[in-house]
Structures are given as C-alpha cells and as structure tokens.
Write a protein that holds these residues in place. Structure first.
Motif, PDB file in Angstrom:
ATOM      1  N   GLU A 232       0.824  -1.204   0.000  1.00 30.82           N
ATOM      2  CA  GLU A 232       0.000   0.000   0.000  1.00 30.82           C
ATOM      3  C   GLU A 232       0.859   1.256   0.000  1.00 30.82           C
ATOM      4  O   GLU A 232       0.492   2.277  -0.574  1.00 30.82           O
ATOM      5  CB  GLU A 232      -0.907  -0.005   1.247  1.00 30.82           C
ATOM      6  CG  GLU A 232      -1.920  -1.145   1.252  1.00 30.82           C
ATOM      7  CD  GLU A 232      -2.724  -1.170   2.548  1.00 30.82           C
ATOM      8  OE1 GLU A 232      -2.696  -0.144   3.271  1.00 30.82           O
ATOM      9  OE2 GLU A 232      -3.362  -2.196   2.828  1.00 30.82           O
TER      10      GLU A 232
ATOM     11  N   THR B 229      -0.623   6.274   2.219  1.00 29.46           N
ATOM     12  CA  THR B 229      -0.706   5.696   0.886  1.00 29.46           C
ATOM     13  C   THR B 229      -1.088   6.750  -0.147  1.00 29.46           C
ATOM     14  O   THR B 229      -2.063   7.487   0.039  1.00 29.46           O
ATOM     15  CB  THR B 229      -1.747   4.566   0.854  1.00 29.46           C
ATOM     16  OG1 THR B 229      -1.393   3.577   1.821  1.00 29.46           O
ATOM     17  CG2 THR B 229      -1.817   3.928  -0.517  1.00 29.46           C
TER      18      THR B 229
ATOM     19  N   ASP C 200       3.612  -0.276   5.729  1.00 29.25           N
ATOM     20  CA  ASP C 200       2.321  -0.973   5.841  1.00 29.25           C
ATOM     21  C   ASP C 200       2.162  -1.605   7.223  1.00 29.25           C
ATOM     22  O   ASP C 200       1.642  -2.719   7.369  1.00 29.25           O
ATOM     23  CB  ASP C 200       2.181  -2.043   4.748  1.00 29.25           C
ATOM     24  CG  ASP C 200       2.011  -1.441   3.360  1.00 29.25           C
ATOM     25  OD1 ASP C 200       1.874  -0.206   3.265  1.00 29.25           O
ATOM     26  OD2 ASP C 200       2.033  -2.192   2.371  1.00 29.25           O
TER      27      ASP C 200
END
Length: 588
Positions: A343, A371, A406
């Motif tokens: 992400e 993100t 992440d």
C-alpha cells in the motif's frame, strides 16, 4: 601494509583452498599422478644412458644399443606427454578454482552493507577480485603441484645415487646443504618482498582508479602536475618493490648455478682420478648418469625456491581474499514477510542513526507518509534528508526506533521484497556502459522493449530517446558519459517508472539540470508520482509547492511540518529558506 599471513605454506589456508577443488576431484588426482609419473620417467633417462654407455657401447653390443635407445625415446615421449597433460590440467584446475572463488567473492560483496564500501578503497577491491585471484590460481598451476613433483624428483634422484654409487653420492650430498641454506635465505627474503609488492600493487590500482574516475575535477582545478608527481612517487615505490625481488633472484640463481657446477666438477674429478690412478675404476656410464642426476637434484631445488615465491604470493592473495569472504558486513536478511503488492504506508518512529559510532545524524525523528501521499523533505546540506532514504532501503541499520512499511517493521521483510517495491531516482545517476534499453530494464527479462517504449511515451521522454543514434539501443558508455546530466536523470525516471514501485523516492532529482530537462522532469514527476506514495527530497523549494506535506529538517531533527502555504504562513525555518532562495533567484 596489510597484515598478511607470513607463512610460505599456510596449512589452514591451503585446506580451505582444497575445498574448492572437490568438484574437480578427478582432475586434482590426475594432476598429482602426472607429477609422480614425470618424476619417474625423468629418473629413467640417466639410468638408461648409464646402461647404453657401460653395457652397449663399451661392449659393442649393437642390438642392446638399439633397444636401449628405443627405450630412451619411449621414456622421453612418455615424459613429454605427462608434462603436457600436467601443464594443461594444472592450469585448468587453477582457473576453475579461482572462477568459483571469484563468483563467491562477488556474491559476497553484492550483499555488503553500504558502510563497508564507504570504508573500502575501490582499487583495492578490484585488485582482490582480479589480480589476487590469478595469484591464487598459480598456487595450483605453478606452485603446489610443481613443488611436489620436484620434491619427488629430488628424493628419487638421491635414492638412485646412493644405490648406484654411494661414494659419488656422498660427494654430491656434501655440497647439498650449501644450496639448501641459500634457498632458505632466499625464500625468507622473497616472502617479505612479495608482501610489499602486493601492497604497492593495491596502492597503485587505488590511485589510478580514483584519479581516472575524478579526472574532471583534476583538470578543472589544474591538478595535473600535482597528481602526476604523486603518481610518480607511488609508481617509484611499486618499481622498487619489484626491483627488490629481481635483486634477490639475481643473487640466488647464479649462486645456485655455481654450486651445481661445482658438484659436477667434483664428480668428474673424483671419477676421473679413480680411473687415472687405477685405485678403483669408476664406470663412465655411472659418471655420465651422475652428471644428469646432479641436475635433477639441484635444478628442482632452485626451481622450488622460485615456486615458493609463487606459493607465497598465492597464499598472501588467498589470505586477503578470504578476509573479504569472512567479513561479516551484510545487512541481516532474516525477515519472512514477502508482499506481491504494497500500500505504501510509511512510518518513522523515534529513529536514531549515525554513520559513525559516536556521531549521531538523526536524533529520534518521527513522521508518517500515507498511501498515495506525496511528501517533500527539505533542509540544509547535512540535515539528514538522504539518510532517511538510505535507512528506508535498509542500506544501513538504525541505532534505535523503528521504520514501518504498511505497519510492518522493515526488518521483518525479506530484503529483496522490500527493495523491489521502492524505486529511487538519485541526484547523481549511475548508468552502466550499455544500451539505454538495458539501463532501463537492468536486463530484467520480464521488461520488454515494448513496455519501455510505452512507458517513455507516458512520461514524455520517448522523443528525446528516439532522437539519439540507435534510439533505445544507443550505448551510453561508462557511467553514461555520452548523455547530459538532465538526460541521465530522464533515463533514471523512466527506469523507476518501468519498475512500477509502490514507493517512489526522488532524491534531489532536479538540482543540476537545464531548464528544458527540468520541464521534462517535472512532467515525468507528475506522471510517476500519480497514485503512489512518493518522497521528494528537494533543494529547490519551488519544485515541491504541490506536495501534500513538507517535512523541514535541520541538523538531524524535524523542525517543521505542513503544506507549502501553511509553512509560509507560519513564518518559520521553511519560510526563511524559501525567501532566501527566492531572492537569490531574483538576483540571478
């Protein structure tokens, strides 16, 4: 000078080298057998000559003369055949061993952390991977096996002498300690000399490599005369180191030759005296055989001294190469997490780091990048901006704190998996001496030329590449010297874009390019940052106005965070930086 092994024959090192001969075990034993056969055939020649003189010529036995002559020819042919096979396969074995060691060395260096290369001279590493490897190969091709063959030849020659005439043998043995002692002194002196030679070769390689790489700086600052003088001094030391070995050879080999000649003279004198005086007749064949046997006894001893030089140089080289192979400088790759997609969430939590033990560069910094967010990092030179990128890619290990991607600590990722999802465009772009297409794909077979061309059109650099002779097949030469700095930057942008990263890092990517290239780079930047997490390290603040967040650093600390407008409004560090830069550009 390196602290090299001082042993002419280091058993520990040799055993380690022998491990690399295991895949070639048949060849190893074949070469050893050839060495034994060479020694055996060499001894048969003087024995056959003795029989020819005493039993065939003196007794006028034509038939025996014919058969003994044919036997001698057969022995000579077998000896030449064994010597040919020995020379070829000993060299083949040596080259095969160093091929394997060189592969292991290169793989080892590929995994070293950046700190190792920061502290290592490039020329020295090149010497280890090239010149030192050849010295290791010579241990097998010109050192160990030749020494074993010569020792066997000497042992058999001495035994045969005692068997056929012990009195003449004692005369030869009486002068043997002289050449043995001279050989020992020679070997000790050459050990020291060759360690110095290897040290000077490394110094010379390092100097030349560095000056050629930095030739532009040398010429810009008119340092030609100074660097030429430095090179003369280093080259002179290199010459003197080699001349020392030449001097020792010049002393030893004439002495060895004189001692050998004295031995022949004593044998001829004693044997002849016995015949002339009538005390005890010595067979002429025996005297002739002893003349050949003396050469087989003394010449290998002289050669062994020379081969010990080869062996010592090989052992010194092996010691240096194995030091690199034994170096524990790899980033621990013990993580288990692998992701097909990321992400791109990044979080630095109280990260502390220093390149040197007692000199901290980052003082507990914390920030996050969401993100798809574009975050710019700005600050004066030395503030720690590029260090953040080095740590994100795990080129260095942090002292304390944590870096999460992440929500997972980067130490828990497989190193290849982590770096696969991060693309970096550096200020100083490195290109290999290859085509543009190969510099973009880095020879990844999954990246086709069609994919490269399509990506180039998407970020607006296809026109520039197509204008070059050969287009995507244009060879940029070493370090991309055939392209301008702006063109190299565009190639780097395309390389990053083709890799389709989850996280993109631009490190001062527009700091040293012309206006036209900057416009292309701005377009490329907008395209490749679209929809992915991006970190932009910028010196020119005008290029980061659209960033979602700007992190301002000073002396390893984060002093401000906000958007361009927020930071200007705050009237703090960023505002002062921007104002100073804007005024400087206005004056320019």
């Amino acid at each position: 000078m390196d602290n090299d092994s001082g042993k002419a024959f280091d058993k520990r090192l040799f055993k380690r080298l022998l491990v690399h001969t295991r895949p070639y075990k048949a060849t190893f034993y074949g070469v050893a057998l050839a060495a034994i056969l060479i020694s055996g055939f060499a001894i048969l020649t003087p024995l056959l000559l003795r029989e020819i003189i005493d039993d065939a010529i003196k007794k006028s036995n034509e038939e025996k003369l014919l058969w003994l002559t044919l036997a001698m020819l057969a022995v000579l042919f077998a000896q030449v055949t064994c010597q040919l096979l020995f020379n070829y396969y000993a060299n083949w074995l040596g080259e095969s061993v160093i091929k394997d060691i060189r592969i292991n060395l290169f793989k080892r260096m590929l995994g070293f952390r950046m700190k190792y290369f920061d502290n290592s001279a490039l020329g020295v590493l090149v010497t280890r991977a090239v010149a030192d490897m050849q010295r290791i190969g010579e241990i097998f091709s010109q050192g160990f096996f030749v020494i074993v063959a010569d020792l066997l030849k000497m042992l058999v020659a001495a035994t045969v002498m005692l068997v056929i005439n012990w009195r003449l043998a004692l005369i030869v043995f009486a002068i043997l300690p002289i050449i043995g002692y001279a050989t020992r002194l020679f070997q000790k002196a050459m050990k020291v000399a060759f360690i110095e030679v290897r040290s000077q070769v490394s110094n010379l390689n390092s100097f030349v490599q560095e000056r050629i790489t930095g030739m532009k700086i040398v010429q810009l600052f008119t340092r030609e005369k100074i660097e030429s003088e430095k090179f003369r001094e280093i080259n002179e030391k290199h010459q003197n180191a080699w001349l020392k070995t030449v001097w020792y050879n010049s002393i030893f080999f004439p002495i060895a030759e004189i001692v050998s000649s004295i031995g022949v003279g004593l044998i001829v004198w004693y044997g002849g005296l016995q015949n002339v005086s009538g005390l005890e007749e010595e067979e002429f064949g025996t005297i002739f055989a002893f003349i050949l046997l003396i050469d087989m006894l003394f010449r290998p001893l002289r050669q062994i001294a020379d081969k010990f030089n080869t062996l010592q140089m090989g052992m010194v080289a092996a010691n240096r190469v194995f030091k690199i192979l034994d170096t524990e400088s790899n980033i621990p790759d013990v993580g288990t997490v692998e992701k097909a997609e990321m992400e791109g969430n990044i979080k630095f939590s109280q990260v502390r780091f220093g390149y040197l033990k007692d000199e901290e560069v980052l003082h507990g910094i914390s920030f996050s990048v969401k993100t798809g967010e574009t975050v710019a990092i700005v600050g004066a030179t030395g503030a720690g901006k590029s260090t953040i990128i080095n740590l994100l890619n795990r080129f260095y290990e942090i002292n304390s704190g944590a870096i999460l991607v992440d929500g997972i600590d980067i130490k828990d990722y497989r190193l290849a998996s982590l770096r696969k999802h991060i693309a970096v465009v550096l200020q100083d772009v490195f290109l290999f001496a290859d085509t543009i297409a190969n510099n973009i794909s880095l020879k990844d077979e999954s990246v086709t030329i069609e994919m490269i061309e399509q990506a180039a059109k998407q970020i607006g650099v296809d026109e520039f590449i197509s204008s070059l002779p050969g287009g995507y097949e244009y060879n940029v030469k070493e370090r991309g010297t055939m392209l301008s700095s702006g063109q190299r930057q565009l190639i780097a942008f395309l390389r990053a874009y083709v890799s389709n990263p989850s996280i993109l890092v631009l490190d001062e990517a527009t700091s040293s390019v012309d206006t036209y290239s900057e416009q292309l780079i701005q377009r490329a930047t907008e395209k490749i940052t679209e929809g992915r997490t991006s970190i932009i390290i910028a010196h020119r603040l005008a290029t980061i106005k659209k960033a979602d967040k700007i992190i301002v650093m000073d002396a390893g600390n984060i002093v401000e965070t906000g958007t361009h407008k927020e930071l200007l409004k705050a009237g703090g560090y960023y505002s002062n930086l921007y104002e100073a830069q804007f005024m400087a550009e206005e004056v320019a």
